[in-house]
Design an enzyme around this catalytic site. Structure first.
Site, PDB file in Angstrom:
ATOM      1  N   ASP A 136      35.404  41.816  50.768  1.00  0.00           N
ATOM      2  CA  ASP A 136      36.608  43.342  49.512  1.00  0.00           C
ATOM      3  C   ASP A 136      37.728  43.727  50.111  1.00  0.00           C
ATOM      4  OD1 ASP A 136      36.433  44.435  47.165  1.00  0.00           O
ATOM      5  OD2 ASP A 136      34.932  43.679  46.695  1.00  0.00           O
ATOM      6  N   HIS A 168      36.788  50.078  47.112  1.00  0.00           N
ATOM      7  CA  HIS A 168      36.746  49.000  45.800  1.00  0.00           C
ATOM      8  C   HIS A 168      35.503  48.446  47.012  1.00  0.00           C
ATOM      9  CE1 HIS A 168      36.044  45.332  44.004  1.00  0.00           C
ATOM     10  NE2 HIS A 168      36.301  45.091  43.025  1.00  0.00           N
ATOM     11  N   ALA A 281      35.572  31.985  40.761  1.00  0.00           N
ATOM     12  CA  ALA A 281      33.951  32.283  39.916  1.00  0.00           C
ATOM     13  C   ALA A 281      34.090  30.945  39.046  1.00  0.00           C
ATOM     14  CB  ALA A 281      34.261  33.467  39.118  1.00  0.00           C
ATOM     15  N   SER A 338      33.524  43.658  38.262  1.00  0.00           N
ATOM     16  CA  SER A 338      33.247  43.690  40.711  1.00  0.00           C
ATOM     17  C   SER A 338      32.392  44.252  40.301  1.00  0.00           C
ATOM     18  CB  SER A 338      34.073  44.661  40.620  1.00  0.00           C
ATOM     19  OG  SER A 338      35.838  43.425  40.993  1.00  0.00           O
TER      20      SER A 338
END
Lengths: 388, 77
Positions: A136, A168, A281, A338
C-alpha cells in the site's frame, strides 16, 4: 412425546463408532434400551414401538431415554466401545427468510463493527506466527499503536521512504494487524499478533504501477508471508481480459503457500451501475473482496461480478470503518473495498494460525466458513468472512 | 518506450539469468528481476515488445498499468 421447550425433542441421537455391528446389543447392555436395526426392520414396522432405531446407513441411533439412561449413554461415550457421542435431537422446521436488519446501530465502544461482524472478538486465534504483507502507501512507523510489534518494511517507490504520507496504508495495516486494545477508542485490528510486513508500492500521492506491485509481491513471497493484502487496483471495462502476468504470479504464490487478497474496486454506483471487478483482483487466482455495511447490505460503490471471469470471491466490512491513521490524527473512519480487503486478510491470518492452512487450502477454508448473506453471489461471492 | 512486465514460464524460473540475458539481447532495458514472482520489468519500444514475446522461456509480455488511490480526504477509498 415430551418436548424440552428449547427446540429439542426429548429423544437423543447416539453417534456410533465405525465398528458398530454390536450397536443394538450395546444400547441394551449400557442403558437397557431396546433398539431395532433399520437393516432388519421392515418399512412397515411401527418403529416407535421400540425404544430406539439404529440407522445403519448413517452409523447413528435415535433413542428415547430417561435421565438415568442418558447418563449411562454419556458415560459409555467416554469409554471405549461403539457409542461415540450423545446429543439431544432437535426439531427442525421449514426455513423462512428472516427480515433484513433495518438498523445499523452497532455498539462500537469495545470493538469496531467490522471486528464484530467477522467474529474476531470471539476467536482465540491472534495471528501470532503468521506474516501478513500489506502492499500500500506504507505505514506510519511512529504510530504509538504499533509500538512493540514485529514490523518489516520496504519501499518500492523511488525516492520515498516507507513512512506513510497518504494514510491509506496505515489504515489498512490497522484493520488487518492493528491492536485490539489501543487504549484510546475501540479495538480495530483483526490479526493483532501477526507479523506486519509493510511494502510501500503506492506513493504518498497514492499512485503506483504494476512493476512496483509485482516487486512487492515478489518480496513478500520471498519473506515467507502467508497472506498478501492489496487494497489497490485499476478500474476494468466489461469484457476486459485479466492480466496473465498477475494471474501466473498469483497462481505460483498459491502453490508456494501465499494467498493474495485484493480489493474488488469502488466503481459501482448502485443500484443503477455495477462495475466489473478491477485489475488485478479480477485474476482468478487472486481473492477479490467486496464491501458490505453494518446492516449486511452490499456497499453502493462495491464492484460486482459482471463477466464470466473476474468474480467477486468474498466480502468484508467496508463501510464506515474505523482504523489507524498517521499521527497526529491517530484514527479515521473511511469506506471502500480497500477497507474490506484487510478484514479478509486478517481473518485469513487467524485461520492460517488456527489450522495451519496456507495457499489453496486457506482460500477454501475462508470460503467454506464465510457467513452466507441473503444477497447476490455476484455481489459478495461466498459471503462475509468469519474468524475461526 | 513503454514500461513492460514480462512473466517467465514456471519451468524456466530456475534458469532466470539465462532468460534475462536473452531479454536484454532482444532489446529490453531491464529495470528489475523479481525472482520470487518470476517476473522481469523494464522498458522497450513497440517493435522490441513483439520480439520479447518470442524469447525462449517468456510466458507473457504486458505493458505496465498505473493504479491510483483517491486523495486522503476522500470518504471512499
Amino acid at each position: 412425546m415430551t418436548s424440552a421447550g428449547d427446540g429439542t425433542t426429548g429423544r437423543y441421537l447416539v453417534l456410533l463408532e465405525d465398528d458398530w455391528s454390536q450397536a443394538t446389543r450395546e444400547l441394551s447392555r449400557v442403558a437397557g434400551i431396546r433398539a431395532v436395526d433399520s437393516a432388519e426392520a421392515g418399512l412397515a414396522d411401527p418403529l416407535w414401538e421400540a425404544d430406539g432405531l439404529v440407522l445403519r446407513e448413517l452409523g447413528v441411533a435415535l433413542v428415547s431415554a430417561d435421565a438415568d439412561q442418558v447418563t449411562a449413554l454419556t458415560t459409555a461415550a467416554g469409554e471405549p466401545g461403539p457409542i461415540s457421542l450423545v446429543e439431544p435431537e432437535r426439531y427442525v422446521r421449514a426455513l423462512t427468510a428472516s427480515a433484513p436488519q433495518a438498523t445499523t446501530e452497532v455498539d462500537e465502544s469495545t470493538f469496531t463493527w467490522g471486528l464484530q461482524a467477522v467474529g474476531a472478538p470471539n476467536s482465540t486465534a491472534t495471528g501470532a506466527g503468521i506474516r501478513v504483507a500489506v502492499l500500500d502507501t506504507g505505514l506510519d512507523l511512529a504510530h504509538p499503536e504499533f509500538s512493540g510489534r514485529t514490523i518489516e518494511s520496504k519501499s518500492f517507490v523511488q525516492g520515498q521512504e516507507v513512512q506513510d504520507g497518504h494514510g491509506h496504508g496505515t489504515h489498512c495495516v490497522g484493520t488487518s494487524c492493528g491492536p485490539r486494545e489501543p487504549g484510546d477508542g475501540p479495538g480495530y485490528g483483526v490479526a493483532y499478533e501477526a507479523d506486519i510486513v509493510a511494502g510501500k508500492v503506492l506513493s504518498n500521492e497514492g499512485s503506483g504501477a504494476d512493476g512496483g506491485i509485482l516487486s512487492g509481491i515478489s518480496w513478500a513471497m520471498n519473506s515467507g508471508c502467508q497472506v498478501i493484502s492489496m487494497s489497490l487496483g485499476a478500474a476494468a471495462q466489461p469484457g476486459q481480459a485479466y492480466s496473465r502476468t498477475f494471474e501466473r504470479v498469483a497462481a505460483r504464490a498459491l502453490e508456494q503457500g501465499t494467498l493474495i487478497v485484493a480489493a474488488a474496486g469502488n466503481e459501482s454506483e448502485r443500484p443503477g451501475v455495477i462495475a466489473p471487478v478491477g485489475h488485478p483482483a479480477n485474476c482468478p487466482s487472486i481473492l477479490a473482496v467486496a464491501a458490505v455495511d453494518a446492516a449486511g447490505r452490499v456497499a453502493p460503490f462495491s464492484c460486482g461480478t459482471v463477466d464470466d471471469i473476474g468474480a467477486v470471491d468474498l466480502a468484508g466490512p467496508g463501510v464506515d470503518v474505523y482504523s489507524s491513521w498517521p499521527m497526529p490524527l491517530r484514527h479515521k473512519r473511511i469506506s471502500g473495498t480497500s477497507m474490506a480487503t484487510p478484514h479478509v486478510a486478517g481473518v485469513a491470518a487467524l485461520i492460517s494460525q488456527a489450522t495451519g492452512a496456507t495457499g489453496h487450502e486457506l482460500w477454501a477454508r475462508l470460503a467454506r466458513t464465510a457467513r452466507r448473506l441473503p444477497l447476490l453471489s455476484t455481489d459478495i461471492g461466498a459471503g462475509l468472512v468469519q474468524a475461526p | 518506450m513503454a514500461r513492460v512486465i514480462v512473466s517467465v514460464a514456471a519451468d524456466r524460473i530456475a534458469d532466470l539469468p539465462t532468460v534475462v540475458d536473452a531479454l536484454r539481447r532482444a532489446g529490453l532495458t531491464v529495470a528489475e528481476v523479481l525472482d520470487g514472482a518470476g517476473v522481469v520489468t523494464g522498458e522497450a519500444s513497440g517493435e522490441v515488445i513483439a520480439a520479447l514475446a518470442k524469447v525462449p522461456g517468456v510466458a507473457d509480455v504486458e505493458t505496465e498499468r498505473d493504479v491510483r488511490l483517491p486523495p486522503p480526504d476522500s470518504p471512499v477509498q
